[in-house]
Design a protein around this motif. Structure first.
Motif, PDB file in Angstrom:
ATOM      1  N   GLU A 178       0.834  -1.210   0.000  1.00 56.10           N
ATOM      2  CA  GLU A 178       0.000   0.000   0.000  1.00 56.10           C
ATOM      3  C   GLU A 178       0.865   1.255   0.000  1.00 56.10           C
ATOM      4  O   GLU A 178       0.595   2.235   0.686  1.00 56.10           O
ATOM      5  N   ALA A 179       1.925   1.203  -0.815  1.00 53.91           N
ATOM      6  CA  ALA A 179       2.870   2.326  -0.925  1.00 53.91           C
ATOM      7  C   ALA A 179       2.576   3.075  -2.218  1.00 53.91           C
ATOM      8  O   ALA A 179       3.029   2.689  -3.296  1.00 53.91           O
ATOM      9  N   GLU A 180       1.820   4.146  -2.113  1.00 50.47           N
ATOM     10  CA  GLU A 180       1.411   4.911  -3.296  1.00 50.47           C
ATOM     11  C   GLU A 180       2.343   6.073  -3.591  1.00 50.47           C
ATOM     12  O   GLU A 180       2.239   6.688  -4.653  1.00 50.47           O
ATOM     13  N   ARG A 181       3.258   6.386  -2.679  1.00 50.96           N
ATOM     14  CA  ARG A 181       4.239   7.455  -2.903  1.00 50.96           C
ATOM     15  C   ARG A 181       5.623   6.869  -2.638  1.00 50.96           C
ATOM     16  O   ARG A 181       5.897   6.360  -1.548  1.00 50.96           O
ATOM     17  N   ILE A 182       6.490   6.957  -3.629  1.00 48.04           N
ATOM     18  CA  ILE A 182       7.775   6.268  -3.537  1.00 48.04           C
ATOM     19  C   ILE A 182       8.953   7.183  -3.852  1.00 48.04           C
ATOM     20  O   ILE A 182       8.804   8.229  -4.484  1.00 48.04           O
ATOM     21  N   ALA A 183      10.123   6.739  -3.411  1.00 46.99           N
ATOM     22  CA  ALA A 183      11.405   7.262  -3.877  1.00 46.99           C
ATOM     23  C   ALA A 183      11.933   6.253  -4.881  1.00 46.99           C
ATOM     24  O   ALA A 183      11.819   5.039  -4.666  1.00 46.99           O
ATOM     25  N   PHE A 184      12.504   6.737  -5.980  1.00 55.70           N
ATOM     26  CA  PHE A 184      12.895   5.849  -7.077  1.00 55.70           C
ATOM     27  C   PHE A 184      14.365   6.019  -7.399  1.00 55.70           C
ATOM     28  O   PHE A 184      14.863   7.146  -7.500  1.00 55.70           O
ATOM     29  N   ALA A 185      15.056   4.902  -7.589  1.00 58.61           N
ATOM     30  CA  ALA A 185      16.460   4.943  -8.010  1.00 58.61           C
ATOM     31  C   ALA A 185      16.737   3.763  -8.932  1.00 58.61           C
ATOM     32  O   ALA A 185      16.139   2.687  -8.799  1.00 58.61           O
TER      33      ALA A 185
END
Length: 255
Positions: A124-131
């Protein structure tokens, strides 16, 4: 003599031909009674930078023969083991490729890009950090893909310089850890490390301890979805909150 299958389940995996990290990662997480069988994919130039054009070429390659060959082992699940190849084309392409492999290979099918989405939805992770080790434009495509699935990227980290195929696979776990930290922000609910040829599985536990957030990697997400379908758990602990959650669910079911 009656033939007895030596494993509980078989995973068939399509791997880009220069990838050196997907297979070790899957074996690290795979239960002892599940076997992994691989066929390698071409469709791109090993000497060129794996940019959007190169990865789109891999995604668009003719899959007839690889599917036929991998279907020969009668796998329970077929895994398309490149995240960027379908991220470069978009969500509809990813779904279409998955459906085609499932139909022609007569097996349940998982794509690396789809597995990331599946894992983030489970958390339920709708906001993420991306790398990732990708070039910036390919990161743009990846973020757009996730956005189309209802996942917002609130922060990201691009690698310094431009990595070729070998360079992506040769990033050390310490470099991957630092990249994940660089991507993180207070708004992010999870950290995504995208690329099946990046040594991200090895830093999941340390990065989760450092940030207090779940970490989702391409290879971990692939194995999570596969083992979820098989109602199995990984070979050992230490692969993050994603598997901890699954283990809790399976224990509850057995009680």
């Amino acid at each position: 003599m009656r033939t007895v299958q030596r494993s509980r389940a078989r995973l068939g995996v399509f791997v880009p031909f220069t990838n050196t990290n997907l297979e070790p990662d899957l074996m690290m997480m795979c239960p002892a009674d599940v076997s992994v069988h691989v066929t390698r994919l071409g469709g791109y130039d090993a000497n060129e930078v794996p940019d959007s054009q190169q990865m789109a070429g891999l995604g668009a390659m003719n899959m007839d023969e690889p599917i036929r060959l991998l279907a020969g082992i009668e796998p329970d699940i077929m895994i398309y083991g490149c995240t960027s190849a379908t991220l470069a084309h978009g969500r509809d392409f990813d779904a279409s490729l998955s459906a085609r492999i499932a139909s022609e290979g007569n097996a349940r099918t998982i794509t690396a890009a789809g597995a990331l989405v599946h894992a983030l939805q489970a958390l339920e992770a709708e906001r993420i950090a991306f790398a990732s080790p990708y070039v910036p434009l390919l990161n743009d495509h990846a973020i757009a893909f996730l956005r189309s699935c209802g996942i917002e990227t609130v922060s990201r980290a691009d690698v310094a310089g431009t990595l070729d195929n070998a360079g992506q696979g040769n990033m050390s776990p310490e470099e991957v850890f630092d990249l994940g930290l660089q991507a993180d922000s207070k708004k992010a609910k999870a950290i995504v490390l995208s690329c099946t040829d990046m040594r991200a599985v090895e830093v999941i536990e340390a990065l989760e301890i450092e940030t207090g957030k779940p970490v989702v990697t391409s290879n971990q997400a692939i194995m999570f979805q596969a083992l979820s379908q098989l109602n199995l758990t990984p070979a050992r602990s230490g692969f993050g909150q994603l598997f901890d959650m699954q283990n809790t669910v399976l224990r509850t079911r057995s009680e």
